[in-house]
Design a protein around this motif. Sequence first.
Motif, short mmCIF file in Angstrom:
data_model
loop_
_atom_site.label_atom_id
_atom_site.label_comp_id
_atom_site.label_asym_id
_atom_site.label_seq_id
_atom_site.Cartn_x
_atom_site.Cartn_y
_atom_site.Cartn_z
N VAL A 20 0.85 -1.19 0.00
CA VAL A 20 0.00 0.00 0.00
C VAL A 20 0.88 1.24 0.00
O VAL A 20 1.99 1.23 0.53
N HIS A 21 0.38 2.28 -0.63
CA HIS A 21 1.07 3.56 -0.70
C HIS A 21 0.09 4.61 -0.19
O HIS A 21 -0.76 5.08 -0.95
N VAL A 22 0.21 4.95 1.07
CA VAL A 22 -0.78 5.83 1.70
C VAL A 22 -0.50 7.30 1.42
O VAL A 22 0.65 7.72 1.29
N ALA A 23 -1.58 8.03 1.31
CA ALA A 23 -1.55 9.48 1.09
C ALA A 23 -2.92 10.00 1.53
O ALA A 23 -3.87 9.23 1.66
N PRO A 24 -3.04 11.29 1.73
CA PRO A 24 -4.35 11.84 2.08
C PRO A 24 -5.37 11.58 0.96
O PRO A 24 -5.04 11.71 -0.22
N ILE A 25 -6.59 11.18 1.34
CA ILE A 25 -7.67 10.97 0.38
C ILE A 25 -8.93 11.65 0.87
O ILE A 25 -9.11 11.87 2.07
N VAL A 26 -9.78 12.02 -0.06
CA VAL A 26 -11.11 12.52 0.27
C VAL A 26 -12.04 11.32 0.10
O VAL A 26 -12.46 10.99 -1.01
N LEU A 27 -12.30 10.65 1.19
CA LEU A 27 -12.96 9.35 1.18
C LEU A 27 -14.30 9.36 0.45
O LEU A 27 -14.54 8.53 -0.43
#
Length: 170
Positions: A20-27
Amino acid sequence: RLIADLLDFTQARLGKGIAVHVAPIVLHTLVADMVDELAQAYPGRTLTHRGEGEGECVADADRVAQVVGNLVGNAMAYGDEGAAVTVRSSIAAESFQISVHNFGSPIPEPLRAGLFEPMVRGTAQGAASRSVGLGLFIVREVARAHGGRVEVESTAEHGTLFSVTFPRAG
């Protein structure tokens, strides 16, 4: 999709887990866009999205989309064709959740414990329209890779609800 699922399966089985490559998201936007896209693949079926809570989350956007796609595909394959499938994204202070609800025959209790293992199905119904049985396994592995979990509830009265909970901060 089948090749990607097999690669994910192999990576997870080799002990490396799913990357996984996490980053901020607008769910809510991400899930709503996925629901709109998936609705095109299921003409004649009702697929809705409901968002609850506000704010940004940290996760791998592609993997979250994969979770939505796998759970919706499962609900469409095994759920009542005349009933709506509802996707909910919710944000709380410490976590966020994606859930998919459908009505149809409940998943038998003895099968639920192994439902997230590869090549396992909850019923023979809809098996012809399914892949090789890796979708729920991958959902579980994506949840684990984010430090989250997946749960299922299934009754004749209330339908089937798959819920994936992720830590909000990643």
